[in-house]
Design a protein around this motif. Structure first.
Motif, mmCIF file in Angstrom:
data_model
loop_
_atom_site.group_PDB
_atom_site.id
_atom_site.type_symbol
_atom_site.label_atom_id
_atom_site.label_comp_id
_atom_site.label_asym_id
_atom_site.label_seq_id
_atom_site.Cartn_x
_atom_site.Cartn_y
_atom_site.Cartn_z
ATOM 1 N N CYS A 179 0.840 -1.200 0.000
ATOM 2 C CA CYS A 179 0.000 0.000 0.000
ATOM 3 C C CYS A 179 0.878 1.255 0.000
ATOM 4 O O CYS A 179 1.919 1.296 0.649
ATOM 5 N N GLU A 202 -0.431 4.425 0.604
ATOM 6 C CA GLU A 202 -1.039 5.508 1.389
ATOM 7 C C GLU A 202 -0.278 5.666 2.701
ATOM 8 O O GLU A 202 0.513 4.802 3.086
ATOM 9 N N CYS A 260 -4.654 0.770 3.437
ATOM 10 C CA CYS A 260 -5.882 1.558 3.316
ATOM 11 C C CYS A 260 -7.032 0.684 2.819
ATOM 12 O O CYS A 260 -8.190 1.022 2.983
ATOM 13 N N THR A 261 -6.681 -0.439 2.200
ATOM 14 C CA THR A 261 -7.611 -1.446 1.638
ATOM 15 C C THR A 261 -8.411 -0.959 0.421
ATOM 16 O O THR A 261 -9.189 -1.722 -0.123
ATOM 17 N N VAL A 262 -8.221 0.298 0.005
ATOM 18 C CA VAL A 262 -9.010 0.772 -1.139
ATOM 19 C C VAL A 262 -8.166 1.266 -2.323
ATOM 20 O O VAL A 262 -8.696 1.426 -3.418
ATOM 21 N N CYS A 263 -6.873 1.492 -2.098
ATOM 22 C CA CYS A 263 -6.062 1.997 -3.206
ATOM 23 C C CYS A 263 -5.835 0.881 -4.228
ATOM 24 O O CYS A 263 -6.134 -0.280 -3.971
ATOM 25 N N CYS A 273 -3.664 -2.018 -2.883
ATOM 26 C CA CYS A 273 -4.398 -2.883 -1.960
ATOM 27 C C CYS A 273 -5.365 -3.783 -2.716
ATOM 28 O O CYS A 273 -5.479 -4.977 -2.443
HETATM 29 ZN ZN ZN Z 1 -3.758 0.849 0.069
#
Ligand code: ZN
Length: 281
Positions: free
Chosen positions: A48, A50, A55-58, A61
């Motif tokens: 990641c 961020e 962040c689980t959304v970039c 990720c």
């Molecule tokens: Zn991320």
């Protein structure tokens, strides 16, 4: 669902807050789902970009989640027994010396190393753990870390996902409800009880205990003393062969729960199978 995510985040919270990526981590645990999530979580953390990782959304990720990130590697397993061969380890060592494509860290995932890696492969792997290249993270998983070479263990940071086998009151009540549902003339009781098994961990824990009660009932049926009321009831109301079939059903159902099946369907199936075995003429 979010229960196990919280657990994984908790286990890695110190590591994540240090914002440092270790060279090698061993995650120990017996729950496959939990282990897989932990591996994914750490991989995301490593790739990641961020500031609050993962962040689980970039994009990075997401790629880690979809198994499409070019910097996350899993060695090829060979043979019928799915072993990580010495050749695979050598290849991995070669790969690790090449700088990452997209992210700042290259991730190597080696699952079930206590089962897949013979001593010879572990020894080959040890070389890279002794002098890990910069910007690499090795993520190992095992159900029992004690089976690994101590030289490996001393060079990895170990995180345990195993929880103590404490049976809480709720599980014990639910298991007793299932048993009483099995023994009841009316089908309703079993239907109500088995509908409560719709989360995977609850399902597995409860069935484990149901199985334990059935075993006690069986030993009661063959004449062993047992103080438990539940065990005595089982032995009075069910034949030995039915008890054995029910125990087998419990282990079959637990295996099914480990696969990614729909839990509601699994509960319905279990309920009807329990019923069929206990009441079939
Ligand atoms: Zn991320």
């Amino acid at each position: 669902m979010s229960d196990y995510k919280a657990k994984v985040e908790n286990v890695f919270s110190d590591l994540v807050s240090q914002k440092r990526i270790p060279h090698a981590v061993l995650i120990e645990g017996s729950d496959k789902e939990l282990l897989n999530y932990a591996v994914m979580y750490l991989s995301m953390y490593a790739v990641c970009k961020e500031s609050f990782r993962p962040c689980t959304v970039c994009n990075s990720c997401k790629k880690a989640m979809d198994n499409t990130h070019p910097d996350i590697y899993t060695p090829k397993l060979s043979g019928k027994t799915n072993i990580i061969s010495v050749e695979a380890v050598r290849e991995l060592i070669k790969d690790a010396s090449i700088i990452p494509n997209e992210s700042d860290t290259k991730v190597f995932i080696l699952k079930d190393v206590d089962k897949c890696m013979a001593e010879i492969s572990q020894n080959a792997f040890l070389k890279i753990l002794e002098e890990p290249p910069q910007s690499t993270l090795f993520i190992l998983t095992a159900s029992n870390s004690k089976k690994l070479l101590s030289t490996i263990l001393s060079r990895v940071q170990v995180f345990s996902l195993n929880t103590e086998n404490i049976i809480d009151e709720q599980t014990s009540k639910l298991a007793k409800d299932i048993i009483s549902g099995i023994l009841s003339v009316s089908e309703l009781e079993l239907m109500y009880a088995s509908a409560k098994l719709n989360s995977r961990p609850v399902f597995k824990e409860t069935l484990n205990l149901v199985s334990e009660y059935l075993r006690q009932g069986l030993s009661c049926a063959v004449g062993c003393d047992n103080e438990s009321e539940t065990a005595r009831l089982i032995s009075k109301k069910l034949t030995k062969s039915r008890i054995i079939k029910l125990i087998e059903l419990c282990s079959k159902a637990t295996i099914r729960a480990d696969r990614n099946v729909n839990m509601n369907l699994l509960c319905t199936w279990l309920c009807s199978e329990l019923r069929r075995i206990s009441w079939q003429r």
